[in-house]
Design a protein around this motif. Structure first.
Motif, mmCIF file in Angstrom:
data_model
loop_
_atom_site.group_PDB
_atom_site.id
_atom_site.type_symbol
_atom_site.label_atom_id
_atom_site.label_comp_id
_atom_site.label_asym_id
_atom_site.label_seq_id
_atom_site.Cartn_x
_atom_site.Cartn_y
_atom_site.Cartn_z
ATOM 1 N N ALA A 34 3.880 5.632 -4.706
ATOM 2 C CA ALA A 34 2.964 4.865 -3.797
ATOM 3 C C ALA A 34 1.364 5.365 -3.862
ATOM 4 N N ALA A 35 1.181 6.630 -4.143
ATOM 5 C CA ALA A 35 0.091 7.470 -4.019
ATOM 6 C C ALA A 35 -0.934 6.953 -5.105
ATOM 7 N N ASP A 76 1.080 -6.653 -6.827
ATOM 8 C CA ASP A 76 0.167 -5.545 -6.974
ATOM 9 C C ASP A 76 0.916 -4.306 -7.404
ATOM 10 N N PHE A 107 0.203 -3.976 -0.117
ATOM 11 C CA PHE A 107 0.417 -4.199 -1.497
ATOM 12 C C PHE A 107 1.695 -4.843 -1.731
ATOM 13 N N MET A 137 3.441 -1.147 1.667
ATOM 14 C CA MET A 137 3.798 -1.597 0.524
ATOM 15 C C MET A 137 5.462 -2.290 0.363
ATOM 16 N N ASP A 151 -2.593 8.729 5.549
ATOM 17 C CA ASP A 151 -3.945 9.848 4.973
ATOM 18 C C ASP A 151 -3.755 10.778 5.968
ATOM 19 N N LEU A 184 2.328 4.470 3.752
ATOM 20 C CA LEU A 184 1.377 5.527 3.205
ATOM 21 C C LEU A 184 0.475 5.933 4.135
ATOM 22 N N LYS A 215 -4.385 -1.501 3.734
ATOM 23 C CA LYS A 215 -4.151 -2.264 2.720
ATOM 24 C C LYS A 215 -2.650 -2.662 2.850
ATOM 25 N N VAL A 236 -2.840 4.079 5.750
ATOM 26 C CA VAL A 236 -3.629 3.414 4.832
ATOM 27 C C VAL A 236 -3.122 2.334 3.953
ATOM 28 N N ALA A 237 -1.760 2.302 4.032
ATOM 29 C CA ALA A 237 -1.176 1.285 3.134
ATOM 30 C C ALA A 237 0.155 0.959 3.560
ATOM 31 N N SER A 281 -7.893 1.839 -5.054
ATOM 32 C CA SER A 281 -8.857 2.130 -4.003
ATOM 33 C C SER A 281 -10.476 2.460 -4.874
ATOM 34 N N TYR A 313 -2.029 3.027 -4.727
ATOM 35 C CA TYR A 313 -2.908 3.178 -3.634
ATOM 36 C C TYR A 313 -4.399 3.586 -4.387
#
Length: 301
Positions: free
Chosen positions: A293-294, A8, A4, A93, A83, A81, A2, A90-91, A301, A297
């Motif tokens: 950030a987490a 966002d 951002f 930003m 996982d 970011l 994703k 996963v992201a 989600s 995200y």
């Protein structure tokens, strides 16, 4: 993966960011000392990794002190970011917006422990891109009713004041005599906030100086304060306000009262009396970026 944007990131409130940081400082996050190097006469590169059980994050930052006349932000950044379960990104930003919001949130988090409960007058010393974020973040933890804005370029102070419904001021000494919270967010390398101008009960929030040889306060302001930091290690390497006051014989390192880990975990007390002057020096830590950030995200989600 994703993506951002700044918009966002703005969808989350300042309270969301503050509480994400509070939780992170209360938990287990690894954030090594960031890499910092001057890659040009007016350019500094920072690389900031951090990880917890679920995520790993990496922020890259360029600080361009000559960007102002060109109409570009002084600080520009990106954030990745990852996982931990799969090792997959996963992201990605907008790191510039993330930095602005988490930096303001860190200071507001500190103010929640250190500023007087009735603090209602905020003075912003500096009118760059961070200024509106600090006004809104502090208002999330204290009943801010009046915001004064000072800048060496008066036109910038007027612009920020208009944006946030504040007032531009030209007499810094007089403004400091009225302020309950003073936030320093300048690019100054020498003292702007002077101890002789600080009134009893003030909370001083220092953010702008990010190198060991730069400062926003004089040694007198440090000497008169109960001093707190975001992280002790970061302060030891980069908190010019404290390092230079120490060099001048006005501060000892063991005089630091607590960091954000100790404050948020209840291991140390913040403000004790209405009359004392408190000082929070923010050097910045990758823990804050990862937490912010987490949070963004997971909410999406």
């Amino acid at each position: 993966m994703k993506v951002f944007t700044a918009a966002d990131l703005a969808a989350c409130s300042y309270g969301d960011y503050i509480e994400a940081l509070r939780t992170a400082f209360q938990g287990q996050v690894t954030a090594p000392q960031r890499f910092v190097d001057d890659t040009g006469p007016a350019t500094t590169l920072l690389i900031m990794p951090a990880w917890d059980q679920r995520f790993t994050g990496i922020k890259t930052v360029t600080v361009k002190t000559d960007n102002g006349p060109l109409g570009h932000p002084t600080v520009q950044a990106s954030y990745l970011l990852i996982d931990n379960e799969t090792g997959a990104p996963v992201a990605v930003m907008d790191g510039t917006e993330l930095t602005r919001r988490r930096t303001a949130a860190a200071s507001a988090l500190a103010a929640d422990y250190l500023a007087a409960k009735t603090a209602s007058t905020l003075l912003l010393v500096g009118a760059g891109a961070l200024a509106p974020h600090f006004a809104r973040a502090h208002a999330a933890v204290r009943p801010i009713k009046r915001v004064m804005v000072y800048n060496r370029t008066p036109e910038k102070a007027v612009s920020v004041a208009q944006e946030i419904g504040g007032e531009a001021i030209s007499d810094l000494e007089a403004a400091m005599a009225e302020a309950d919270i003073i936030t320093g967010i300048t690019s100054a390398t020498g003292p702007v906030i002077k101890g002789a101008w600080v009134k009893p009960g003030t909370h001083i929030d220092l953010v702008g100086a990010y190198k060991p040889e730069s400062r926003e306060t004089d040694a007198a302001a440090v000497a008169m304060s109960r001093v707190f930091v975001d992280t002790r290690d970061g302060a030891l390497h980069e908190a010019g306000d404290l390092l230079m006051a120490q060099k001048e014989g006005q501060f000892k390192w063991d005089a630091i009262q607590a960091d954000l880990f100790e404050l948020t975990q209840g291991k140390m007390l913040g403000r004790k009396t209405d009359a004392e002057v408190t000082l929070f020096k923010s050097s910045g830590t990758a823990l804050e970026d990862l937490a912010a950030a987490a949070m963004v995200y997971l909410r999406a989600s």
